[in-house]
Design a protein around this motif. Structure first.
Motif, PDB file in Angstrom:
ATOM      1  N   GLN A 190      68.132  55.677  24.374  1.00 27.12           N
ATOM      2  CA  GLN A 190      69.300  56.122  23.614  1.00 27.12           C
ATOM      3  C   GLN A 190      69.733  54.982  22.692  1.00 27.12           C
ATOM      4  O   GLN A 190      69.890  53.848  23.138  1.00 27.12           O
ATOM      5  CB  GLN A 190      70.445  56.482  24.567  1.00 27.12           C
ATOM      6  N   VAL A 191      69.904  55.290  21.420  1.00 26.68           N
ATOM      7  CA  VAL A 191      70.293  54.264  20.462  1.00 26.68           C
ATOM      8  C   VAL A 191      71.536  54.708  19.701  1.00 26.68           C
ATOM      9  O   VAL A 191      71.925  55.873  19.749  1.00 26.68           O
ATOM     10  CB  VAL A 191      69.153  53.954  19.467  1.00 26.68           C
ATOM     11  N   GLY A 192      72.133  53.754  19.015  1.00 27.74           N
ATOM     12  CA  GLY A 192      73.331  54.033  18.231  1.00 27.74           C
ATOM     13  C   GLY A 192      73.697  52.825  17.410  1.00 27.74           C
ATOM     14  O   GLY A 192      72.917  51.858  17.316  1.00 27.74           O
ATOM     15  N   PRO A 193      74.877  52.816  16.820  1.00 31.09           N
ATOM     16  CA  PRO A 193      75.281  51.714  15.950  1.00 31.09           C
ATOM     17  C   PRO A 193      75.460  50.372  16.638  1.00 31.09           C
ATOM     18  O   PRO A 193      75.546  49.350  15.970  1.00 31.09           O
ATOM     19  CB  PRO A 193      76.624  52.207  15.380  1.00 31.09           C
ATOM     20  N   GLU A 194      75.517  50.372  17.983  1.00 30.93           N
ATOM     21  CA  GLU A 194      75.804  49.121  18.695  1.00 30.93           C
ATOM     22  C   GLU A 194      74.580  48.248  18.911  1.00 30.93           C
ATOM     23  O   GLU A 194      74.709  47.025  19.052  1.00 30.93           O
ATOM     24  CB  GLU A 194      76.435  49.425  20.059  1.00 30.93           C
ATOM     25  N   ALA A 195      73.397  48.831  18.983  1.00 35.84           N
ATOM     26  CA  ALA A 195      72.203  48.055  19.334  1.00 35.84           C
ATOM     27  C   ALA A 195      71.078  48.311  18.346  1.00 35.84           C
ATOM     28  O   ALA A 195      71.013  49.364  17.705  1.00 35.84           O
ATOM     29  CB  ALA A 195      71.750  48.414  20.752  1.00 35.84           C
ATOM     30  N   ALA A 196      70.173  47.341  18.236  1.00 35.08           N
ATOM     31  CA  ALA A 196      69.059  47.449  17.298  1.00 35.08           C
ATOM     32  C   ALA A 196      68.020  48.443  17.793  1.00 35.08           C
ATOM     33  O   ALA A 196      67.670  48.461  18.980  1.00 35.08           O
ATOM     34  CB  ALA A 196      68.412  46.089  17.106  1.00 35.08           C
ATOM     35  N   ALA A 197      67.543  49.277  16.892  1.00 32.28           N
ATOM     36  CA  ALA A 197      66.418  50.156  17.198  1.00 32.28           C
ATOM     37  C   ALA A 197      65.100  49.428  16.979  1.00 32.28           C
ATOM     38  O   ALA A 197      64.110  49.677  17.671  1.00 32.28           O
ATOM     39  CB  ALA A 197      66.477  51.413  16.340  1.00 32.28           C
ATOM     40  N   LEU A 198      65.073  48.524  16.004  1.00 27.55           N
ATOM     41  CA  LEU A 198      63.898  47.712  15.723  1.00 27.55           C
ATOM     42  C   LEU A 198      64.330  46.498  14.929  1.00 27.55           C
ATOM     43  O   LEU A 198      65.446  46.434  14.395  1.00 27.55           O
ATOM     44  CB  LEU A 198      62.838  48.495  14.954  1.00 27.55           C
ATOM     45  N   THR A 199      63.451  45.513  14.855  1.00 26.15           N
ATOM     46  CA  THR A 199      63.679  44.318  14.054  1.00 26.15           C
ATOM     47  C   THR A 199      62.607  44.250  12.980  1.00 26.15           C
ATOM     48  O   THR A 199      61.418  44.385  13.287  1.00 26.15           O
ATOM     49  CB  THR A 199      63.639  43.041  14.912  1.00 26.15           C
ATOM     50  N   VAL A 200      63.037  44.075  11.746  1.00 21.69           N
ATOM     51  CA  VAL A 200      62.098  44.018  10.630  1.00 21.69           C
ATOM     52  C   VAL A 200      62.203  42.657   9.953  1.00 21.69           C
ATOM     53  O   VAL A 200      63.115  41.875  10.208  1.00 21.69           O
ATOM     54  CB  VAL A 200      62.359  45.141   9.607  1.00 21.69           C
ATOM     55  N   ALA A 201      61.238  42.389   9.085  1.00 21.62           N
ATOM     56  CA  ALA A 201      61.239  41.146   8.322  1.00 21.62           C
ATOM     57  C   ALA A 201      60.513  41.387   7.016  1.00 21.62           C
ATOM     58  O   ALA A 201      59.884  42.435   6.806  1.00 21.62           O
ATOM     59  CB  ALA A 201      60.558  40.029   9.116  1.00 21.62           C
ATOM     60  N   SER A 202      60.582  40.424   6.150  1.00 19.33           N
ATOM     61  CA  SER A 202      59.792  40.464   4.923  1.00 19.33           C
ATOM     62  C   SER A 202      58.311  40.409   5.287  1.00 19.33           C
ATOM     63  O   SER A 202      57.935  39.947   6.370  1.00 19.33           O
ATOM     64  CB  SER A 202      60.154  39.266   4.049  1.00 19.33           C
TER      65      SER A 202
END
Length: 353
Positions: A190-202
């Motif tokens: 379960q995801v929402g505005p409080e926690a990251a769904a994924l981490t991205v980078a350049s």
């Protein structure tokens, strides 16, 4: 021209090294200033000196940031770590619907529909044109019927219900294509505005290395480095700045260290296929001298007397004479020497234990 790799030595330490390796000389020998040939000799060579320090590093990607879901939901397809995601592709799926990457600086903060106006609408329309759905669309900050028609065509291509509206959480705006460096939410989370769904980078590869606070001079932007990647490939690069170590639980991070970010000159392909979990070797170059005369530190003699200074015991046949020199950079056990009476290839004495 062969380059030599040095060790980090400060000016004071260089002076100590010369003093420790040299024999104090106060004259002696024959009346014409000549002495007997020393028992051990070396040659004056011309080369490059490099003052450097080598530390371990890790391959990473620049500008890491978390992507959070704008709305609560269940992850039905998790992000794929290591994937490069471009415009129009899904970062992950939420409640069986793709969350699509679009390009732009303004975050998606609301539902966009007919009547909406703003910079988010403008960047949405630019993306629709770039994806090939902008037929009849005038790109401006207004969400009108032409915008809705373009959105419907785009939604059909995604097998989504063609509502003509872009719901909050349907898209994620990023400045450009991204590398998924971590899937923070797994399938069924379960995801929402409080926690990251994924981490991205350049997609631009960097190497992060940790230096001691005492080496702060090496953290300046533009400092040249040479990186040996885990595969054994060597790439040149430059320090682009310092970064805060990721995660408060980093056991290796402390107040006595500085984490430095290095950009590779080879660009996006420089670290392609490299193991991000393996260790790279990062050589920081703080100072260098090109095409200079050098001798081993042990060859420099500390001169006695009111003038002091340093000299070299130049060997000529069976005898030798003392020649005054100026010293410079010390690296890798060698020291730069200058003087009008010395030249490359000369034989000079060297101290022995």
């Amino acid at each position: 021209m062969k380059r030599r790799t040095g060790i980090l030595v400060g000016a004071a330490a260089a002076a100590v090294a010369v003093g420790a390796g040299a024999l104090a000389y106060g004259g002696g020998g024959s009346d014409d200033g000549r002495s007997e040939r020393p028992p051990a000799t070396t040659t004056v060579t011309r080369t490059d000196l490099v003052l450097s320090k080598t530390v371990d590093g890790k391959v990473d990607y620049a500008q890491r940031r978390a992507v959070k879901s704008a709305v609560p939901g269940t992850v039905t397809v998790a992000a794929r770590e290591g994937a490069t995601v471009t415009r129009g592709q899904a970062l992950y799926e939420l409640d069986d619907k793709p969350v699509t990457l679009l390009y732009g600086p303004v975050p998606a903060f609301r539902e966009m529909k007919v009547g909406a106006r703003g910079s988010d609408v403008l960047e949405l329309e630019r993306n629709l044109v770039a994806l090939g759905y902008g037929s009849g669309l005038y790109v401006d900050p207004r969400y009108d019927r032409a915008t809705a028609a373009a959105v419907k065509r785009w939604q059909k291509s995604l097998n989504r219900t063609p509502t003509g509206r872009v719901g909050k959480g349907d898209v994620v705006f990023q400045p450009e294509q991204v590398k998924v460096v971590r899937a923070d939410a797994a399938l069924a989370d379960q995801v929402g505005p409080e926690a990251a769904a994924l981490t991205v980078a350049s997609t631009r590869p960097v190497v992060r290395a940790r230096l001691d606070q005492t080496d702060a001079s090496l953290t300046a932007k533009g400092t040249r480095v040479e990186v040996t990647l885990p595969s054994g490939t060597t790439e040149r690069g430059r320090v682009t700045g310092t970064v805060k170590p990721e995660g408060s639980g980093d056991e290796e991070a402390s107040g006595d260290t500085i984490t430095v970010e290095v950009s590779l000159d080879g660009g996006a392909s420089a670290a392609s296929g490299e193991d991000a979990k393996a260790t790279a070797s990062v050589k920081f170059v703080s100072e260098s001298r090109e095409d200079v005369l050098t001798v081993p530190v042990e060859a420099v003699v500390a001169l006695r007397g009111t003038d002091g200074g340093y000299g070299l015991q130049v060997v000529e046949g069976r005898t030798s004479r003392m020649v005054r020199v100026e010293t410079g950079l010390t690296a890798d056990g060698r020291i730069e020497v200058r003087g009008s009476r010395i030249r490359e290839g000369m034989t000079v004495g060297v101290a022995t234990e």
